[in-house]
Structures are given as C-alpha cells and as structure tokens.
Design an enzyme around this catalytic site. Structure first.
Site, PDB file in Angstrom:
ATOM      1  N   ARG A 229       0.860  -1.185   0.000  1.00 51.06           N
ATOM      2  CA  ARG A 229       0.000   0.000   0.000  1.00 51.06           C
ATOM      3  C   ARG A 229       0.893   1.231   0.000  1.00 51.06           C
ATOM      4  NH1 ARG A 229      -3.636  -2.616  -1.511  1.00 51.06           N
ATOM      5  NH2 ARG A 229      -5.671  -2.967  -0.553  1.00 51.06           N
ATOM      6  N   GLU A 258      -4.684   7.344  -4.832  1.00 46.67           N
ATOM      7  CA  GLU A 258      -4.809   6.780  -6.187  1.00 46.67           C
ATOM      8  C   GLU A 258      -6.078   7.302  -6.829  1.00 46.67           C
ATOM      9  OE1 GLU A 258      -4.452   2.514  -5.905  1.00 46.67           O
ATOM     10  OE2 GLU A 258      -2.514   2.647  -4.945  1.00 46.67           O
ATOM     11  N   HIS A 277      -1.546   0.260  -9.987  1.00 47.87           N
ATOM     12  CA  HIS A 277      -2.161  -0.716  -9.067  1.00 47.87           C
ATOM     13  C   HIS A 277      -2.678  -1.952  -9.819  1.00 47.87           C
ATOM     14  CE1 HIS A 277      -4.154  -0.976  -4.857  1.00 47.87           C
ATOM     15  NE2 HIS A 277      -3.962  -2.192  -5.344  1.00 47.87           N
TER      16      HIS A 277
HETATM   17  C1  GLV Z   1      -5.645  -4.843  -3.966  1.00 44.48           C
HETATM   18  O1  GLV Z   1      -4.821  -4.030  -3.771  1.00 44.48           O
HETATM   19  C2  GLV Z   1      -6.114  -5.716  -2.959  1.00 44.48           C
HETATM   20  O2  GLV Z   1      -5.877  -5.454  -1.782  1.00 44.48           O
HETATM   21  O3  GLV Z   1      -6.736  -6.723  -3.296  1.00 44.48           O
END
Ligand code: GLV
Length: 314
Positions: A229, A258, A277
């Site tokens: 993260r 984001e 991401h």
């Molecule tokens: C994506 O980042 C998730 O946590 O699945």
C-alpha cells in the site's frame, strides 16, 4: 436446521456477474449496486455484502442494521478496518494473489537487473550498445511481509538462487526465508538488500514505516518495489531520496492517493517505474468460488476463511 439463505448485496463495477453465479448456487435474494447512491437504496435488509471499496459511512446508517458480514473482493482491507461498526465481520481474499504478485516482483527485478530499459532505449535509437549485464543470482532480496504473497515471492526468488531475507511481525514464518527479521529490526533488515519488496498490509503499525532515515540505511543502488500500500512509505521523503540518489530505483504499483496526481514529481523521475495498481488483481472465478465456500461456512455457523482481526488490522 440449515439457516435460511441470507440477503446478499453485491457492490462492484460488474455486480451482475457475481449475482448470476450466486443464483446458480441457489441463492435467490440478491441485490446489486454499482455506485454509493445505488448501495444506499439497496442496503436495507442486506445481511451479507460482497464488495470492493464499499462506502463505509453507509454502514453507520439505520439501513445497515441488518449487515452482519462483509466479504471484500481484495486482499487489503485498510479501507474497512477501524472504519466500520465493530459487530460486522470482515473477510478478505487470502491465497489468490501470490503467483501474480510474485511474477510482477520478479519481472521488475529482472527488468532492473538486466538493464532492460537501457536495451530498449538503444534499440529505439538504432544503436548497437552492448554492456555487461548483471544476474539475480546471489543478490539479496528482502521481503517485508511473509503472508501468502510474500511467501510466494520468496519461493520463486530462491529458484533464481537469490539470497532471501524476510521481515514479519512474528517468527512463525522464519522458515520461508534464509534470514529472518522481526518488525523491531527494520534498520538491520534493509542494510544488506539489493532489492526490497513491500507486501505488508497498511495498519497503524506499518503506516509510514519507510521514511527518509530508513531509505538512507539502504544501499545507494538498491531497488525498492512497493506492491503493498502507498501509505507504507512517506512519499515526499522517497521523492527526495530518489533525487539525491540517482542509482536508487523505485518500482511503485501503489500510492497513498490513487490515481497518482498528474502533478506528482514521481511521474518524471528517471529512476522510478510507475504502474497503476495492477500487480495483483481479483479474478472473478476464484473470488466467486471463495465466496460460495464462505457462504456455506456461514450457513453452518463455522469460522469463515480470511476473517480479519480488526485490532491487528488484517
Ligand atoms: C488490492 O490491492 C487488494 O488489496 O486486493
């Protein structure tokens, strides 16, 4: 006596796909919502929510009094933990992202190690510019977070004959890596690393762990890969480090905010690779199977797979 099927609310960009799958498994009381507004309308009477990024403030409204369990479609639950009423059980997906995220990590380690950006630039310029390429063999990889994702990265890195170090809260996962560090040993952990991959969940304990001081403990030519993260890193301090250390590289798939703001200095730093991401993505069939299995456990009153410990934060 088996329990009656619960009313399920699916909140996602393609909720109908999941609704159809649930109907195939005999669940008939299903609602769908794509937006917070639709969720507000559909919430009353729902007992179970299958979702990604559910608007958590709705869970404090009277319409949410029937909600008992939220199954998140992803792995990270920092957007839910501590932000929803305590009596609601949260489950997350475990065990489904390791392969994909390990491939992403190894892919970018190879990209970095083999000088692929430089090779592509030479090709682009029609230049025959050989150089001595490096090897991952013997390079020291540190993996922060040794859950299913971190462990799968370790497994694959060991196949490349890398030396794998790992850091986790407890020592129970120590057997998965060559050298293990506890969360109290960050400085010693980062010192030797050629590559550092962050797979940690974002919690009160891990928030902003990677700051200027820690970054400066790393080798100046190391490569940091963040697939956990964005909030694990103090972003401005990473930017400063990248500016003063041109040989340091960062591969960033996640960001504190984001999408990454168009005016972020990260976009144009030559020693940064940005991806939107994408390192681990939920797959419909796998998530569907997982949820259906969890629904069966729920009907039996048994422990659900992937139950989040709210105080631990994941
Ligand atoms: C994506 O980042 C998730 O946590 O699945």
């Amino acid at each position: 006596m088996p329990k009656e099927h619960p009313t399920i609310l699916v909140y996602y960009n393609e909720p109908e796909k999941y609704a159809e799958l649930l109907r195939e498994h005999g669940y008939s009381t299903i609602r769908v919502a794509r937006t917070p507004e639709e969720a507000a309308v559909q919430l009353a009477g729902a007992e179970v929510i299958l979702c990604w990024n559910f608007p958590e403030t709705l869970l404090f409204t009277p319409e949410a009094s029937s909600v008992k369990w939220i199954q998140s479609i992803g792995a990270g639950v920092d957007h839910l933990v501590t932000k929803i009423p305590e009596h609601i059980t949260v489950t997350r997906i475990v065990d489904q992202f390791g392969a994909m995220m390990a491939e992403y990590s190894l892919g970018y380690m190879l990209f970095h190690n083999k000088g692929m950006a430089r090779l592509l630039a030479s090709q682009h310029n029609r230049k025959w510019e050989p150089f001595r390429a490096d090897t991952l063999e013997g390079k020291v990889l540190g993996i922060a977070g040794l859950g299913s994702i971190g462990s799968e990265i370790a497994e694959r890195a060991l196949a490349f004959n890398m030396v794998v170090h790992g850091l986790s809260r407890g020592a129970d996962k120590a057997g998965r890596v060559d050298v293990h560090f506890l969360a109290s040993e960050w400085k010693a952990f980062v010192k030797e690393l050629d590559y550092l991959v962050l797979t940690l969940p974002l919690t009160a304990d891990t928030h902003h762990t990677i700051d200027r001081e820690l970054l400066m403990e790393m080798k100046p030519e190391a490569c940091l890969i963040n697939i956990g993260r964005g909030g694990l890193i103090v972003e401005e301090e990473l930017v400063e480090t990248l500016q003063v250390r041109p040989s340091f590289t960062a591969v960033l798939d996640v960001f504190e905010k984001e999408p990454l703001a168009e005016d972020s200095p990260l976009w144009t730093l030559p020693n940064v690779i940005i991806t939107p991401h994408v390192s681990g993505q939920s797959r419909f069939a796998e998530v569907g199977r997982y949820f259906v299995e969890n629904l069966a456990l729920y009907a039996e009153g048994a422990a659900l797979k992937g139950t989040v410990n709210q105080s631990r934060g994941y």
